[in-house]
Design a protein around this motif. Structure first.
Motif, PDB file in Angstrom:
ATOM      1  N   ALA A 156       3.324   0.481   7.564  1.00  0.00           N
ATOM      2  CA  ALA A 156       2.068   1.704   7.529  1.00  0.00           C
ATOM      3  C   ALA A 156       2.558   1.788   8.440  1.00  0.00           C
ATOM      4  N   LEU A 157       2.420   2.456   9.885  1.00  0.00           N
ATOM      5  CA  LEU A 157       1.571   1.847  10.958  1.00  0.00           C
ATOM      6  C   LEU A 157       2.484   2.651  11.638  1.00  0.00           C
ATOM      7  N   TRP A 158       3.578   2.824  11.446  1.00  0.00           N
ATOM      8  CA  TRP A 158       4.610   3.428  12.118  1.00  0.00           C
ATOM      9  C   TRP A 158       5.428   4.267  10.872  1.00  0.00           C
ATOM     10  N   ALA A 159       5.101   4.377   9.721  1.00  0.00           N
ATOM     11  CA  ALA A 159       5.566   5.613   9.011  1.00  0.00           C
ATOM     12  C   ALA A 159       3.914   6.644   9.057  1.00  0.00           C
ATOM     13  N   GLY A 160       2.495   5.783   9.404  1.00  0.00           N
ATOM     14  CA  GLY A 160       1.917   7.330  10.390  1.00  0.00           C
ATOM     15  C   GLY A 160       2.235   7.888  10.840  1.00  0.00           C
ATOM     16  N   ASP A 161       3.092   7.506  12.153  1.00  0.00           N
ATOM     17  CA  ASP A 161       3.191   7.561  13.434  1.00  0.00           C
ATOM     18  C   ASP A 161       3.855   8.459  13.332  1.00  0.00           C
ATOM     19  N   LEU A 162       5.356   7.919  12.614  1.00  0.00           N
ATOM     20  CA  LEU A 162       6.232   9.099  12.310  1.00  0.00           C
ATOM     21  C   LEU A 162       5.797  10.482  11.547  1.00  0.00           C
ATOM     22  N   ALA A 163       5.635  10.781  10.791  1.00  0.00           N
ATOM     23  CA  ALA A 163       5.000  11.097   9.681  1.00  0.00           C
ATOM     24  C   ALA A 163       3.435  12.882  10.617  1.00  0.00           C
ATOM     25  N   GLY A 164       2.752  12.198  11.553  1.00  0.00           N
ATOM     26  CA  GLY A 164       1.931  13.098  11.917  1.00  0.00           C
ATOM     27  C   GLY A 164       3.358  12.964  13.316  1.00  0.00           C
ATOM     28  N   THR A 165       3.523  12.392  14.097  1.00  0.00           N
ATOM     29  CA  THR A 165       4.130  13.461  15.347  1.00  0.00           C
ATOM     30  C   THR A 165       4.866  14.487  14.814  1.00  0.00           C
ATOM     31  N   PHE A 166       6.198  14.321  13.604  1.00  0.00           N
ATOM     32  CA  PHE A 166       7.224  14.949  13.293  1.00  0.00           C
ATOM     33  C   PHE A 166       6.170  15.831  12.332  1.00  0.00           C
TER      34      PHE A 166
END
Length: 175
Positions: A77-87
């Protein structure tokens, strides 16, 4: 308030503060090359993606150390959030500049704020999901793919800091 929600709220403030400080850290460090790997070295959109990615990655490691036994799907969930937020940073930036025809400082700030909030909202939604299908996907191969994507983006940030390709996202508008 659950531990996940409480730590996510703290995380929003941590990433906003750390990202804001990171914006100035390269200059304050005397343009230290090592520091530049993790903070913006210029005003390009790519470099500004670091303002969310690295602080959230650091905070994600903290959250995992605190909650992994309670929420096994938290890392994914954290990896998904970090990627989504970054992009979402370049996506929102290019959408609003195509509409406005120029860069607007307050909209840059709003883009960063929205991206951080969205990243942690995704974390909360995915980590607290009770659907069996979601749980299986997040803890299985999809979680591995997300972790690999974070690692690849991490390496891209390191490499492209000092070897940027010729693409608009890497262009420093002040140069």
């Amino acid at each position: 308030m659950s531990s996940l929600k409480r730590l996510s709220v703290i995380g929003v403030f941590f990433v906003l503060l750390a990202g804001t400080l990171a914006h100035f850290l390269y200059d304050l460090s005397g343009e230290n090359a090592f520091v530049g790997l993790f903070v913006p070295v210029n005003e390009s959109v790519w470099e500004h993606m670091k303002l969310l990615f690295f602080p959230m990655l650091l905070y994600a490691l903290f959250m995992i150390s605190r909650l992994k036994t309670k929420i096994p799907r938290l890392p994914s969930a954290l990896w998904a959030g970090d990627l989504a937020g970054t992009f979402s940073i370049p996506f929102l930036y290019y959408v609003y500049t195509s509409i406005c025809g120029r860069d607007v400082f307050l909209l840059d700030l709003a883009t960063f704020l929205f991206s951080v909030l969205m990243a942690f909202l995704i974390v909360c939604k995915l980590a607290s999901s009770c659907k069996a299908k979601t749980l299986k996907a997040l803890s299985g191969s999809f979680g591995i793919v997300l972790g690999c994507a974070v690692c690849i983006l991490f390496l891209c940030f390191l490499w492209f800091t000092y070897h940027p390709p010729r693409a608009e996202i890497f262009r420093d508008p002040t140069a």
